[in-house]
Design an enzyme around this catalytic site. Structure first.
Site, PDB file in Angstrom:
ATOM      1  N   SER A 152     -10.724   0.120   3.741  1.00  0.00           N
ATOM      2  CA  SER A 152      -9.847  -0.047   4.909  1.00  0.00           C
ATOM      3  C   SER A 152      -9.258   1.299   5.305  1.00  0.00           C
ATOM      4  CB  SER A 152      -8.693  -0.986   4.574  1.00  0.00           C
ATOM      5  OG  SER A 152      -9.190  -2.198   4.086  1.00  0.00           O
ATOM      6  N   GLU A 179      -4.273   4.142   6.024  1.00  0.00           N
ATOM      7  CA  GLU A 179      -4.160   3.872   4.583  1.00  0.00           C
ATOM      8  C   GLU A 179      -4.795   5.035   3.808  1.00  0.00           C
ATOM      9  OE1 GLU A 179      -5.431  -0.113   3.153  1.00  0.00           O
ATOM     10  OE2 GLU A 179      -6.354   0.979   1.486  1.00  0.00           O
ATOM     11  N   ARG A 183       0.841  -1.213   0.000  1.00  0.00           N
ATOM     12  CA  ARG A 183       0.000   0.000   0.000  1.00  0.00           C
ATOM     13  C   ARG A 183       0.878   1.266   0.000  1.00  0.00           C
ATOM     14  NH1 ARG A 183      -2.509  -3.619  -0.800  1.00  0.00           N
ATOM     15  NH2 ARG A 183      -4.515  -4.290   0.011  1.00  0.00           N
TER      16      ARG A 183
END
Ligand SMILES: Cc1cc2nc3c(=O)[nH]c(=O)nc-3n(C[C@H](O)[C@H](O)[C@H](O)COP(=O)(O)OP(=O)(O)OC[C@H]3O[C@@H](n4cnc5c(N)ncnc54)[C@H](O)[C@@H]3O)c2cc1C
Length: 340
Positions: A238, A334, A165
């Site tokens: 998320s 994130e 990520r």
């Protein structure tokens, strides 16, 4: 030069559905429009923020500067070999529609990334990933405009410095480029990836042989059953990354919580599901009226209607504090926080 609008609500432009305003707002459909704007000295003092589908941002307040909404479209095969095709797609293309297009051409490589919201241009930024595949596995290169000069740059795979990520665009190059086109190297001879447990189980339930088409369908079914639809409840997927910690730091956690789920996280490292940590701290299903934590997915913060981005940010701080206190682990967001 495209029209520049003033005081535009971004509510329809972010999947949290937060009602922040952009001081200035502009949509571009071609790189030369971006270049013309960026090279004009009149606007050089404005802070610039690029927006794709708004599915990975938390707007904590109004954006004081110009929001450039990337609507650059187009798909073109730029190279071909016996085994691969190189497909260049406009940064404003919808990611999932691109996946469906590649399936319709029988090109493999991104079927596991079906139904991820957002635009093609944002996909390399956090190296989108799901079900055992990341965009880095098929990424060839991208084109981007420098937001300070309007100059075009090409980023190769190694320039992007992809991680979990993560990429150069979340670090050194953060907020410095407008990604106009992304080129992917796709497979004519398919390499299927059904390693991720749920895919095999879903294919069995579908009574389907693995193929790029059935894998995509399985992923879509799994995602639809697990993830809240932003059209129904505001969210950005998320909110936190899954932390990767050292084996020696994991040992005491395992001792206190023998049931803790965990996965290999690279040499000497262990990856833990952030959802489990958050749930164990008691946050799952939290309801603070306008906002809270999803009742089936502890990793997903939600706008239940009328929430403020600053409240969601504050909640994320509280969650991070409690996880740090209980497990000694620092969670990382994130989602891109805009305005802090
Ligand atoms: C329900 C749900 C499920 C999700 N599931 C996943 C998942 O499985 N895996 C995963 O990896 N992600 C997932 N996400 C996160 C999100 O879909 C991805 O991060 C996606 O790539 C964001 O695209 P976007 O166009 O919406 O980006 P935006 O939210 O518009 O922007 C995100 C960041 O990228 C920058 N940016 C956007 N476009 C450009 C551009 N063209 N040039 C330069 N900078 C740009 C923005 O400035 C911002 O910092 C999910 C989100 C939701 C809501």
């Amino acid at each position: 030069m495209p029209r520049i609008q003033e005081n535009i609500s971004l509510k329809a432009y972010n999947t949290f559905g937060l009602d922040a305003k952009a001081r200035w707002f502009m949509e571009i459909t071609h790189p030369y429009q971006g270049q013309e704007f960026l090279m004009d000295n009149v606007y050089s003092g404005l802070s610039k923020f690029v927006l794709g589908g708004g599915s990975n941002v938390l707007l904590t307040g109004d954006v004081d500067g110009i929001v450039i909404k990337n609507n650059i479209l187009g798909k073109e095969v730029v190279r071909e070999s016996d085994e691969h095709i190189w497909l260049e797609a406009g940064g404003g293309e919808n990611w999932h529609e691109l996946v469906l297009f590649t399936l319709s051409q029988n090109w493999g490589g991104i079927e596991n990334l079906s139904l991820i919201p957002g635009s093609v241009g944002a996909a390399p930024i956090q190296n989108i990933g799901a079900y055992g595949v990341e965009i880095k596995d098929v990424f060839d290169s991208l084109r981007a405009l420098n937001l300070a000069t309007g100059q075009e740059f090409i980023f190769t795979h190694s320039d992007c410095n992809f991680g979990y990520r993560d990429s150069v665009f979340k670090r050194e190059a953060k907020g410095r480029y407008l990604i106009t086109y992304v080129t992917l190297r796709l497979d004519k001879k398919h390499k299927l990836n059904t390693r991720y447990g749920a895919i095999e189980a879903e294919l069995e339930a579908m009574k389907a042989e693995p193929s790029i088409h059935t894998i995509s369908e399985a992923v879509i079914r799994i995602r639809q059953s697990k993830l809240p639809d932003p059209a129904k409840i505001g969210n950005a997927g998320s909110f936190f990354k899954n932390p990767v910690i050292r084996v020696e730091d994991f040992a005491p956690i395992k001792e206190s919580y023998p049931e803790v789920p965990h996965y290999p996280g690279g040499e000497g490292m262990i990856k833990l599901p952030a959802a489990w940590l958050i749930q164990t701290c008691g946050w799952k299903g939290l309801d603070r009226g306008t906002y809270g934590v999803h009742d089936r997915q502890a990793l997903v913060l939600v706008n239940r209607g009328g929430a403020k981005g600053a409240d969601l940010f504050q909640l994320s701080e509280e969650i991070m504090d409690s996880v740090r206190e209980k497990f000694g682990i620092s969670l990382e967001r994130e989602v891109n926080v805009i305005g802090k």
